[in-house]
Design an enzyme around this catalytic site. Structure first.
Site, short mmCIF file in Angstrom:
data_model
loop_
_atom_site.label_atom_id
_atom_site.label_comp_id
_atom_site.label_asym_id
_atom_site.label_seq_id
_atom_site.Cartn_x
_atom_site.Cartn_y
_atom_site.Cartn_z
N GLY A 268 0.79 -1.23 0.00
CA GLY A 268 0.00 0.00 0.00
C GLY A 268 0.82 1.27 0.00
O GLY A 268 0.25 2.37 0.03
N ARG A 342 -6.52 2.44 -14.96
CA ARG A 342 -6.63 3.14 -13.67
C ARG A 342 -7.49 4.41 -13.72
O ARG A 342 -8.31 4.62 -12.83
CB ARG A 342 -5.24 3.45 -13.09
CG ARG A 342 -4.43 2.18 -12.79
CD ARG A 342 -3.17 2.45 -12.00
NE ARG A 342 -3.47 2.84 -10.63
CZ ARG A 342 -3.44 4.08 -10.18
NH1 ARG A 342 -3.09 5.08 -10.97
NH2 ARG A 342 -3.76 4.36 -8.94
N CYS A 374 -15.19 2.51 -27.00
CA CYS A 374 -16.54 3.07 -27.10
C CYS A 374 -17.22 3.07 -25.73
O CYS A 374 -18.16 2.31 -25.49
CB CYS A 374 -17.32 2.24 -28.13
SG CYS A 374 -18.79 3.07 -28.67
C1 LIG Z 1 -2.45 -8.55 -0.27
C2 LIG Z 1 -1.84 -7.43 -1.00
N1 LIG Z 1 -0.54 -7.12 -0.77
C3 LIG Z 1 0.07 -6.10 -1.41
C4 LIG Z 1 -0.60 -5.33 -2.34
C5 LIG Z 1 0.15 -4.24 -3.03
O1 LIG Z 1 -0.42 -3.00 -2.89
P1 LIG Z 1 0.40 -1.73 -3.44
O2 LIG Z 1 0.66 -1.98 -4.88
O3 LIG Z 1 -0.49 -0.57 -3.23
O4 LIG Z 1 1.66 -1.67 -2.65
C6 LIG Z 1 -1.94 -5.61 -2.62
C7 LIG Z 1 -2.68 -4.81 -3.59
O5 LIG Z 1 -3.82 -4.97 -3.89
C8 LIG Z 1 -2.57 -6.69 -1.93
O6 LIG Z 1 -3.84 -7.00 -2.17
#
Ligand SMILES: Cc1ncc(COP(=O)(O)O)c(C=O)c1O
Length: 477
Positions: A268, A342, A374
């Site tokens: 994240g 995205r 489209c």
């Molecule tokens: C379980 C898990 N780990 C890691 C990630 C990686 O997230 P990010 O790319 O935001 O670091 C995700 C993304 O969906 C995830 O579902």
């Protein structure tokens, strides 16, 4: 409309293959070869990108593996003792997986397909984690087969009945429980998993579920959770709360099952998609993570995805239509929501930059950049102040290295784009452009129906329009 025209720093005429990938390379050298926490779209050498677009056509993904390495090393420096488990879903190309495996990364796989790709790219089995989210039977069969054939895979389950299904398959290997700590964060509601009932066993049932798994003979090694994706520096408080709840669960779990090898707090780590956004302070995030986790006798695992690959990639595209509408100027390009999903999926912002040498000298006017699909969602930006774009001109879209090609589709029968990777500045083809024949390849033919494509139309946007490309004053096209 105010706004800085799309900053062309690079004034070199040719863009030859040996030109540096980064326009700011001289600056970086002056900094003593530092590893800047962000690479903006303006930092890419426009002349080099034009050359790549000419050579490989558009739409084209370009991914700089040196930048992936640099991002990894920065993360390694901030989390020196953690296991860094790259979330393959961000970009599962073999070149990325192999590059990160050469560093000391582990890989988090969201499917058996990602697991197979990680192993094929040379990631050792004991550095793979398979995170089963409502896993289809075929996925579980495959993961168990991998675990049986090659020691070391960790299987993470987020529901008690996934444990039953693993047991039904005779699985007794390394096991981790995904928990739902009830706190989510991230750049969009669709990616805040930490409190979404779909993901993980609710916190109040986590410890008993782990204890049951241990009783059934699983080798319980860890606890896992993921707060969400694209967590910004402003969301540090949510991150702390999330990690502290995971830490509390891990402590209880350790008491219940004896010991844990690791606590995995997921990924994240956000990146600045907007040009005026600051990069996250990785050291501060690392310190907050350690502090919020508290005393836990287990290794910390983190799962960055986009942080490692987003700013290592750009998407090159070409304008094919310029239309003056009463409300705005609409610029149609040959990449769309099927190439980079995205913006349509998350309203995500991506920097966009015309690559012509004179772009910075042009007036910035509001333009809406759309793809060829489209669907009205097929829009990269609305009314954004950019140098006036001409038909045939090539553009770069920034931060496209994460969740770009991985989320591409063939909707509207648009073949997926080509990719190149850069190593030491040198380009090498990484994925060929799909053709319509690729799109229809899996259709079942009846007798006498050999070819339904009526010829092989290569890719999207392949460029008969090049003839109409505006003269590039410095390149002399
Ligand atoms: C379980 C898990 N780990 C890691 C990630 C990686 O997230 P990010 O790319 O935001 O670091 C995700 C993304 O969906 C995830 O579902």
């Amino acid at each position: 409309m105010s706004g800085r025209a799309g900053g062309e720093r690079d004034r070199s005429p040719g863009g030859a293959a040996d030109e540096p990938v980064r326009a700011d390379e001289a600056r970086a050298r002056a900094d003593g070869g530092s590893n800047p926490p962000v690479r903006r779209l303006d930092d890419w050498n426009a002349a080099r990108l034009r050359t790549l677009a000419d050579e490989y056509d558009t739409p084209l993904y370009v991914l700089d593996l040196d930048r992936v390495r640099a991002n990894y090393r920065r993360m390694r420096a901030a989390f020196p003792d953690a296991e860094i488990c790259y979330a393959a879903k961000a970009n599962a190309h073999a070149d990325v997986l192999a590059t990160l495996a050469e560093e000391d990364a582990s890989v988090e796989c969201a499917s058996a397909g990602e697991l197979r790709r990680a192993l094929a790219a040379g990631v050792p089995a004991d550095r793979t984690h398979y995170t089963a989210v409502n896993p289809p039977a075929r996925d579980l069969d495959d993961a168990v087969e991998v675990a049986t054939a090659r020691d070391g895979l960790t299987v993470t389950a987020g529901a008690a009945d996934t444990i039953d299904r693993l047991a039904d398959r005779g699985y007794e290997g390394r096991f981790c429980l995904r928990v739902n700590p009830g706190v989510g964060a991230g750049h969009h509601e669709k990616v805040r998993t930490g409190a979404d009932a779909k993901f993980g066993v609710p916190a109040d049932r986590a410890v008993e579920t782990l204890a049951e798994a241990a009783d059934r003979g699983f080798d319980v090694v860890g606890v896992h959770a993921h707060v969400g994706s694209g967590v910004s520096g402003d969301q540090l408080a949510a991150h702390r709360e999330f990690v502290s709840r995971v830490g509390a669960i891990a402590r209880e779990a350790t008491e219940a099952v004896g010991s844990l090898e690791f606590v995995d707090v997921g990924g994240g780590f956000g990146v600045p998609y907007r040009e005026d956004e600051s990069p996250i302070d990785l050291e501060a995030v690392a310190a907050a993570t350690r502090e919020a986790l508290g005393e836990v006798d287990a290794r910390l695992v983190i799962e960055p995805g986009r942080y490692l690959v987003a700013d290592a990639g750009v998407l090159l595209t070409a304008a094919n239509t310029v239309k003056e509408a009463p409300e705005t100027t609409v610029v149609g390009v040959d990449a769309g929501m099927t190439t980079l999903l995205r913006p349509a999926m998350y309203d995500a912002h991506h920097a966009i930059r015309p690559l012509a040498p004179d772009a910075a000298d042009r007036e910035a006017v509001p333009q809406t950049i759309t793809g060829p699909i489209c669907e009205s969602a097929d829009v990269f930006c609305e009314d954004r102040g950019l140098p006036r774009i001409a038909r045939g001109e090539r553009l770069a879209i920034g931060n496209a290295g994460a969740y770009g090609y991985e989320m591409a589709s063939t909707y509207n029968s648009r073949p997926r784009p080509a990719s190149v990777t850069l190593v030491g500045g040198e380009a090498r083809p990484a994925r060929r452009r799909e053709s319509v024949a690729d799109v229809t390849r899996l259709e079942v033919r009846r007798e006498g129906e050999d070819d339904r494509t009526d010829g092989d139309v290569a890719g999207t946007g392949g460029n008969r329009d090049r003839g109409s490309m505006p003269a590039d004053p410095e390149v002399g096209e």
